[in-house]
Scaffold this motif. Structure first.
Motif: not given
Length: 95
Positions: A25-29
């Motif tokens: 989820t965090l790395m989707r940014t």
């Protein structure tokens, strides 16, 4: 009580399904894995420090983080947590 690795040393953590989902989820940014771990730790640590410094929770006790505040999207890409805003990881519970 153990201690964190010294600055410059690598961190090793076993990835379970929940951590995998949280990191994804965090790395989707577009952030790197290292940035995701650093940002997540910074957000939760800030909430803990604030709770202890305000006297809401005794020092060294784990606070129960119950909500998060997020600024509305303004067209600019955010690069880190908002200073002073209450924060929590996805799911609303500290991990």
């Amino acid at each position: 009580m153990s201690t964190p690795p010294k600055p410059g040393k690598a961190l090793s953590v076993k990835v379970d399904p929940q951590l995998y989902d949280d990191l994804a989820t965090l790395m989707r940014t577009g952030m790197t894995l290292s940035d995701a771990v650093r940002q997540a730790a910074a957000i939760v640590a800030s909430a803990y420090r604030n709770a202890w410094e305000d006297g809401r929770i005794p020092d060294g006790m784990s606070p129960q983080i119950t909500h998060v505040m997020v600024r509305p999207y303004d067209g600019l890409r955010a690069t880190g947590p908002t200073a002073g805003a209450p924060v929590t990881p996805a799911g609303g519970e500290p991990r």
